[in-house]
Write a protein that holds these residues in place. Structure first.
Motif, PDB file in Angstrom:
ATOM      1  N   GLY A  73       0.814  -1.217   0.000  1.00 52.58           N
ATOM      2  CA  GLY A  73       0.000   0.000   0.000  1.00 52.58           C
ATOM      3  C   GLY A  73       0.845   1.264   0.000  1.00 52.58           C
ATOM      4  N   GLU A  74       1.923   1.263   0.787  1.00 52.97           N
ATOM      5  CA  GLU A  74       2.799   2.438   0.832  1.00 52.97           C
ATOM      6  C   GLU A  74       3.476   2.668  -0.515  1.00 52.97           C
ATOM      7  N   VAL A  75       3.939   1.593  -1.134  1.00 52.71           N
ATOM      8  CA  VAL A  75       4.601   1.732  -2.434  1.00 52.71           C
ATOM      9  C   VAL A  75       3.593   2.174  -3.489  1.00 52.71           C
ATOM     10  N   ALA A  76       2.416   1.574  -3.467  1.00 54.17           N
ATOM     11  CA  ALA A  76       1.380   1.946  -4.432  1.00 54.17           C
ATOM     12  C   ALA A  76       1.043   3.432  -4.312  1.00 54.17           C
ATOM     13  N   LYS A  77       0.939   3.910  -3.085  1.00 49.73           N
ATOM     14  CA  LYS A  77       0.627   5.328  -2.860  1.00 49.73           C
ATOM     15  C   LYS A  77       1.735   6.211  -3.430  1.00 49.73           C
ATOM     16  N   ARG A  78       2.995   5.832  -3.189  1.00 50.06           N
ATOM     17  CA  ARG A  78       4.129   6.616  -3.687  1.00 50.06           C
ATOM     18  C   ARG A  78       4.189   6.605  -5.221  1.00 50.06           C
ATOM     19  N   LEU A  79       3.739   5.498  -5.823  1.00 51.69           N
ATOM     20  CA  LEU A  79       3.724   5.395  -7.288  1.00 51.69           C
ATOM     21  C   LEU A  79       2.440   5.979  -7.882  1.00 51.69           C
ATOM     22  N   GLN A  80       1.513   6.325  -7.014  1.00 52.05           N
ATOM     23  CA  GLN A  80       0.207   6.857  -7.415  1.00 52.05           C
ATOM     24  C   GLN A  80      -0.575   5.867  -8.278  1.00 52.05           C
ATOM     25  N   ILE A  81      -0.558   4.611  -7.815  1.00 51.68           N
ATOM     26  CA  ILE A  81      -1.362   3.563  -8.458  1.00 51.68           C
ATOM     27  C   ILE A  81      -2.118   2.822  -7.357  1.00 51.68           C
ATOM     28  N   SER A  82      -3.054   1.990  -7.763  1.00 53.50           N
ATOM     29  CA  SER A  82      -3.825   1.236  -6.767  1.00 53.50           C
ATOM     30  C   SER A  82      -2.980   0.095  -6.192  1.00 53.50           C
ATOM     31  N   ILE A  83      -3.385  -0.367  -5.029  1.00 47.92           N
ATOM     32  CA  ILE A  83      -2.689  -1.498  -4.399  1.00 47.92           C
ATOM     33  C   ILE A  83      -2.785  -2.744  -5.288  1.00 47.92           C
ATOM     34  N   PRO A  84      -3.974  -3.064  -5.843  1.00 48.99           N
ATOM     35  CA  PRO A  84      -4.039  -4.241  -6.727  1.00 48.99           C
ATOM     36  C   PRO A  84      -3.126  -4.102  -7.959  1.00 48.99           C
ATOM     37  N   ALA A  85      -3.009  -2.881  -8.494  1.00 49.75           N
ATOM     38  CA  ALA A  85      -2.135  -2.674  -9.658  1.00 49.75           C
ATOM     39  C   ALA A  85      -0.681  -2.944  -9.280  1.00 49.75           C
ATOM     40  N   PHE A  86      -0.275  -2.457  -8.107  1.00 46.45           N
ATOM     41  CA  PHE A  86       1.104  -2.722  -7.669  1.00 46.45           C
ATOM     42  C   PHE A  86       1.301  -4.197  -7.368  1.00 46.45           C
ATOM     43  N   SER A  87       0.332  -4.819  -6.746  1.00 37.50           N
ATOM     44  CA  SER A  87       0.421  -6.241  -6.431  1.00 37.50           C
ATOM     45  C   SER A  87       0.615  -7.064  -7.705  1.00 37.50           C
ATOM     46  N   LYS A  88      -0.086  -6.687  -8.767  1.00 36.29           N
ATOM     47  CA  LYS A  88       0.046  -7.392 -10.047  1.00 36.29           C
ATOM     48  C   LYS A  88       1.434  -7.209 -10.637  1.00 36.29           C
ATOM     49  N   ILE A  89       2.038  -6.044 -10.450  1.00 38.40           N
ATOM     50  CA  ILE A  89       3.414  -5.816 -10.909  1.00 38.40           C
ATOM     51  C   ILE A  89       4.363  -6.711 -10.122  1.00 38.40           C
ATOM     52  N   GLU A  90       4.204  -6.710  -8.817  1.00 38.25           N
ATOM     53  CA  GLU A  90       5.101  -7.452  -7.937  1.00 38.25           C
ATOM     54  C   GLU A  90       4.984  -8.960  -8.133  1.00 38.25           C
ATOM     55  N   THR A  91       3.800  -9.440  -8.447  1.00 26.90           N
ATOM     56  CA  THR A  91       3.606 -10.879  -8.642  1.00 26.90           C
ATOM     57  C   THR A  91       3.859 -11.313 -10.082  1.00 26.90           C
ATOM     58  N   GLY A  92       4.104 -10.343 -10.967  1.00 29.72           N
ATOM     59  CA  GLY A  92       4.410 -10.679 -12.350  1.00 29.72           C
ATOM     60  C   GLY A  92       3.194 -10.886 -13.225  1.00 29.72           C
ATOM     61  N   ILE A  93       2.017 -10.609 -12.696  1.00 32.79           N
ATOM     62  CA  ILE A  93       0.795 -10.750 -13.498  1.00 32.79           C
ATOM     63  C   ILE A  93       0.759  -9.679 -14.583  1.00 32.79           C
ATOM     64  N   THR A  94       1.214  -8.478 -14.219  1.00 32.70           N
ATOM     65  CA  THR A  94       1.255  -7.357 -15.158  1.00 32.70           C
ATOM     66  C   THR A  94       2.700  -7.027 -15.493  1.00 32.70           C
ATOM     67  N   ASP A  95       3.015  -6.955 -16.777  1.00 28.32           N
ATOM     68  CA  ASP A  95       4.336  -6.485 -17.192  1.00 28.32           C
ATOM     69  C   ASP A  95       4.368  -4.972 -17.058  1.00 28.32           C
ATOM     70  N   ILE A  96       5.537  -4.444 -16.711  1.00 24.13           N
ATOM     71  CA  ILE A  96       5.641  -2.996 -16.559  1.00 24.13           C
ATOM     72  C   ILE A  96       6.375  -2.396 -17.742  1.00 24.13           C
ATOM     73  N   ASN A  97       6.004  -1.176 -18.084  1.00 26.60           N
ATOM     74  CA  ASN A  97       6.685  -0.483 -19.176  1.00 26.60           C
ATOM     75  C   ASN A  97       7.928   0.226 -18.634  1.00 26.60           C
ATOM     76  N   ILE A  98       8.718   0.770 -19.539  1.00 21.38           N
ATOM     77  CA  ILE A  98       9.992   1.393 -19.163  1.00 21.38           C
ATOM     78  C   ILE A  98       9.779   2.574 -18.216  1.00 21.38           C
ATOM     79  N   SER A  99       8.784   3.386 -18.485  1.00 23.59           N
ATOM     80  CA  SER A  99       8.589   4.557 -17.622  1.00 23.59           C
ATOM     81  C   SER A  99       8.210   4.139 -16.204  1.00 23.59           C
ATOM     82  N   ARG A 100       7.399   3.104 -16.061  1.00 19.27           N
ATOM     83  CA  ARG A 100       7.032   2.617 -14.724  1.00 19.27           C
ATOM     84  C   ARG A 100       8.259   1.989 -14.052  1.00 19.27           C
ATOM     85  N   LEU A 101       9.073   1.258 -14.826  1.00 17.64           N
ATOM     86  CA  LEU A 101      10.301   0.663 -14.292  1.00 17.64           C
ATOM     87  C   LEU A 101      11.234   1.750 -13.757  1.00 17.64           C
ATOM     88  N   GLU A 102      11.386   2.827 -14.519  1.00 12.60           N
ATOM     89  CA  GLU A 102      12.225   3.941 -14.073  1.00 12.60           C
ATOM     90  C   GLU A 102      11.644   4.607 -12.827  1.00 12.60           C
TER      91      GLU A 102
END
Length: 110
Positions: free
Chosen positions: A20-49
């Motif tokens: 939740g803290e990371v999602a807030k800092r990235l200005q995305i939802s917790i489920p969206a961050f969870s999907k990034i962290e679990t590999g369900i969602t691939d991230i683009n270069i700008s999000r990676l940066e």
């Protein structure tokens, strides 16, 4: 889980942050961050940066299979290789232009 997700999770845990803290800092939802962290969602270069900046690491450290053994020398090597690739790309563009010019010259003769 993919390598990128594993590395992001390790960085998050190392900082003692919740998803939740990371999602807030990235200005995305917790489920969206969870999907990034679990590999369900691939991230683009700008999000990676954005994630690399948040954790104050390089993007190479996030995408590396061996996050602990990335060191400054490898970044120097990457920079040198990027320069060499750039020079090669310029040469290719120059050769492509020459081929086009020759093609046009032959075409105009007929």
């Amino acid at each position: 889980m993919n390598v990128i997700g594993i590395n992001i999770r390790q960085l998050r845990q190392k900082n003692g942050w919740s998803q939740g803290e990371v999602a807030k800092r990235l200005q995305i939802s917790i489920p969206a961050f969870s999907k990034i962290e679990t590999g369900i969602t691939d991230i683009n270069i700008s999000r990676l940066e954005q994630i690399a900046n948040l954790f104050e690491v390089s993007t190479m450290q996030i995408i590396s299979k061996d996050i602990e053994n990335i060191h400054a020398g490898s970044f120097t090597e990457v920079g040198i290789l990027k320069q060499k690739v750039s020079v090669q790309e310029d040469e290719i563009i120059s050769l492509q232009k020459k081929v086009i010019d020759l093609y046009e010259e032959i075409r105009n003769r007929n």
